[in-house]
Design a protein around this motif. Structure first.
Motif, PDB file in Angstrom:
ATOM      1  N   SER A 277      -3.738 -15.177 -51.613  1.00  0.00           N
ATOM      2  CA  SER A 277      -4.872 -14.759 -50.791  1.00  0.00           C
ATOM      3  C   SER A 277      -6.090 -15.620 -51.128  1.00  0.00           C
ATOM      4  O   SER A 277      -6.493 -15.707 -52.297  1.00  0.00           O
ATOM      5  CB  SER A 277      -5.184 -13.286 -51.043  1.00  0.00           C
ATOM      6  OG  SER A 277      -6.188 -12.829 -50.171  1.00  0.00           O
ATOM      7  N   LYS A 278      -6.646 -16.242 -50.102  1.00  0.00           N
ATOM      8  CA  LYS A 278      -7.738 -17.185 -50.339  1.00  0.00           C
ATOM      9  C   LYS A 278      -8.797 -17.086 -49.248  1.00  0.00           C
ATOM     10  O   LYS A 278      -8.588 -16.468 -48.209  1.00  0.00           O
ATOM     11  CB  LYS A 278      -7.185 -18.621 -50.398  1.00  0.00           C
ATOM     12  CG  LYS A 278      -6.077 -18.793 -51.438  1.00  0.00           C
ATOM     13  CD  LYS A 278      -5.484 -20.190 -51.411  1.00  0.00           C
ATOM     14  CE  LYS A 278      -4.256 -20.268 -52.318  1.00  0.00           C
ATOM     15  NZ  LYS A 278      -3.669 -21.621 -52.358  1.00  0.00           N
ATOM     16  N   SER A 279      -9.916 -17.734 -49.520  1.00  0.00           N
ATOM     17  CA  SER A 279     -11.015 -17.803 -48.567  1.00  0.00           C
ATOM     18  C   SER A 279     -10.836 -19.034 -47.679  1.00  0.00           C
ATOM     19  O   SER A 279     -10.509 -20.114 -48.170  1.00  0.00           O
ATOM     20  CB  SER A 279     -12.340 -17.897 -49.330  1.00  0.00           C
ATOM     21  OG  SER A 279     -13.404 -18.177 -48.457  1.00  0.00           O
TER      22      SER A 279
ATOM     23  N   GLN B 276     -11.230 -12.871 -47.989  1.00  0.00           N
ATOM     24  CA  GLN B 276      -9.973 -13.576 -48.194  1.00  0.00           C
ATOM     25  C   GLN B 276      -8.992 -13.195 -47.092  1.00  0.00           C
ATOM     26  O   GLN B 276      -9.156 -12.174 -46.429  1.00  0.00           O
ATOM     27  CB  GLN B 276      -9.340 -13.185 -49.540  1.00  0.00           C
ATOM     28  CG  GLN B 276     -10.145 -13.544 -50.766  1.00  0.00           C
ATOM     29  CD  GLN B 276      -9.610 -12.827 -51.993  1.00  0.00           C
ATOM     30  OE1 GLN B 276      -9.684 -11.600 -52.088  1.00  0.00           O
ATOM     31  NE2 GLN B 276      -9.073 -13.574 -52.936  1.00  0.00           N
TER      32      GLN B 276
ATOM     33  N   SER C  93      -4.523 -13.340 -46.614  1.00  0.00           N
ATOM     34  CA  SER C  93      -3.259 -13.683 -47.274  1.00  0.00           C
ATOM     35  C   SER C  93      -2.463 -14.667 -46.429  1.00  0.00           C
ATOM     36  O   SER C  93      -2.632 -14.746 -45.206  1.00  0.00           O
ATOM     37  CB  SER C  93      -2.422 -12.425 -47.522  1.00  0.00           C
ATOM     38  OG  SER C  93      -1.880 -11.945 -46.301  1.00  0.00           O
TER      39      SER C  93
ATOM     40  N   TYR D  34      -5.062 -16.905 -56.026  1.00  0.00           N
ATOM     41  CA  TYR D  34      -6.137 -16.091 -55.462  1.00  0.00           C
ATOM     42  C   TYR D  34      -7.456 -16.834 -55.604  1.00  0.00           C
ATOM     43  O   TYR D  34      -7.806 -17.277 -56.701  1.00  0.00           O
ATOM     44  CB  TYR D  34      -6.235 -14.738 -56.175  1.00  0.00           C
ATOM     45  CG  TYR D  34      -4.942 -13.960 -56.181  1.00  0.00           C
ATOM     46  CD1 TYR D  34      -4.417 -13.433 -55.000  1.00  0.00           C
ATOM     47  CD2 TYR D  34      -4.235 -13.765 -57.355  1.00  0.00           C
ATOM     48  CE1 TYR D  34      -3.225 -12.733 -54.997  1.00  0.00           C
ATOM     49  CE2 TYR D  34      -3.039 -13.064 -57.364  1.00  0.00           C
ATOM     50  CZ  TYR D  34      -2.545 -12.552 -56.185  1.00  0.00           C
ATOM     51  OH  TYR D  34      -1.354 -11.855 -56.184  1.00  0.00           O
TER      52      TYR D  34
ATOM     53  N   LEU E  26     -11.613 -16.692 -54.171  1.00  0.00           N
ATOM     54  CA  LEU E  26     -12.724 -16.155 -53.385  1.00  0.00           C
ATOM     55  C   LEU E  26     -14.013 -16.632 -54.038  1.00  0.00           C
ATOM     56  O   LEU E  26     -14.286 -16.314 -55.199  1.00  0.00           O
ATOM     57  CB  LEU E  26     -12.697 -14.626 -53.344  1.00  0.00           C
ATOM     58  CG  LEU E  26     -13.840 -13.957 -52.570  1.00  0.00           C
ATOM     59  CD1 LEU E  26     -13.832 -14.379 -51.105  1.00  0.00           C
ATOM     60  CD2 LEU E  26     -13.764 -12.436 -52.686  1.00  0.00           C
TER      61      LEU E  26
ATOM     62  N   SER F 256     -13.058 -15.305 -42.816  1.00  0.00           N
ATOM     63  CA  SER F 256     -11.768 -15.989 -42.966  1.00  0.00           C
ATOM     64  C   SER F 256     -10.830 -15.703 -41.800  1.00  0.00           C
ATOM     65  O   SER F 256     -10.198 -16.616 -41.252  1.00  0.00           O
ATOM     66  CB  SER F 256     -11.099 -15.576 -44.277  1.00  0.00           C
ATOM     67  OG  SER F 256     -11.765 -16.129 -45.387  1.00  0.00           O
TER      68      SER F 256
END
Length: 317
Positions: A208-210, A245, A247, A283, A285, A302
């Motif tokens: 999960s990222k921005s 974020q 996924s 991960y 953020l 996002s």
């Protein structure tokens, strides 16, 4: 004002060129087209306030010629592939660190004093504080790509303090949008074009990222660089990302929905606790409180950025 964009025929660089040309600046682009494309800037070639130089900045003569007569350098030229670090650290050093040194030397010799640099969220590695602020420490990149970006930040800071330059490093979240030819959105779409009945996802799907749309990045960099000048700082760093974020599984769902498909999804399981590859930050953020404190924040979150980028990639926008 004359502005040089290194890597200006690439994904982010070409959007920056569009933005600055439209604002009326004299823009010079240097790119060896190893990752960039003339297609990205063909509409600018021939304009009176635009110049293109095909060249490799690792050549000191090309670097010297490129920076001659410019007021500001936006340094975007780099190998953009995070995953290549596992196979080819020499390429990331050569194109991301050594090239930065050659450019800084050319700036020093030509008396060019202003530099904006596209760094990356990967300099933080597996941050234990999220959202991660710019003063987070220690910075421990877990990919060669992240290490190369951090090394470039360090040498830029050193040159700025030693030779009286003004520079800013922009630690970017995952940048997406039109003209991108790598990354998760591009990869998923290409996979589904080849086989609409299945989609392989690297890792365990929970990464999960921005994500931030390229238009927001360009506006953010321009605004924040000007703010750094106004504050009279020698060197500064800003996170440029969104405040949420998404996924990798949710990205896949958006793409599948926009393509009108219903494929079977396969998870590879990944490495090192479900990462997509060695060096993948699972991960991420970024805190953008620092940027917000001086008046900037992205227009899209996002989810909105991913949806817009997917539609752009599919020719719907």
């Amino acid at each position: 004002m004359k502005i040089l964009i290194t890597g200006g025929a690439g994904f982010i660089g070409s959007h920056l060129a569009d933005y600055l040309v439209e604002k009326g600046y004299d823009v010079k682009v240097v790119d060896n087209l190893s990752f960039g494309s003339l297609e990205n800037i063909k509409h600018l070639i021939g304009l009176k306030n635009f110049e293109f130089i095909k060249g490799d900045l690792r050549d000191s003569n090309i670097a010297l010629n490129s920076v001659k007569g410019v007021d500001v350098v936006y340094h975007l030229a780099a190998n953009p592939e995070v995953r290549i670090g596992e196979q080819s650290p020499d390429s990331l050093y050569d194109l991301n660190v050594y090239m930065t040194y050659i450019l800084l030397e050319a700036m020093r010799k030509n008396g060019v004093k202003k530099l904006a640099f596209t760094s990356s969220s990967t300099v933080y590695g597996d941050a234990k504080v999220m959202p991660t602020p710019e003063n987070y420490a220690p910075l421990e990149p877990i990919s060669i790509y992240g290490g190369a970006k951090l090394a470039s930040e360090a040498i830029i800071s050193a040159y700025s303090h030693t030779f009286n330059m003004v520079s800013v490093s922009f630690r970017l979240a995952n940048v997406i949008g039109k003209r991108s030819n790598h990354g998760v959105i591009h990869d998923f779409i290409e996979k589904l074009k080849k086989d609409k009945d299945k989609l392989e996802i690297l890792g365990d799907g929970t990464q999960s990222k921005s994500y931030i749309h390229v238009k927001d990045v360009i506006e953010g960099m321009f605004y924040l660089f000007n703010k750094t000048e106004e504050k009279g700082l020698t060197y500064d760093a800003y996170n440029v990302g969104s405040e949420d974020q998404i996924s990798v599984m949710d990205i896949a769902k958006i793409i599948v929905n926009e393509m009108g498909l219903n494929p079977k999804i396969y998870l590879t399981g990944g490495v090192n606790g479900g990462r997509g590859w060695v060096g993948d930050v699972k991960y991420m953020l970024l805190s953008i409180e620092k940027a917000k404190s001086v008046g900037w924040k992205p227009k899209l979150n996002s989810y909105e950025a991913v949806k817009k980028a997917v539609r752009e990639a599919l020719g719907k926008e």
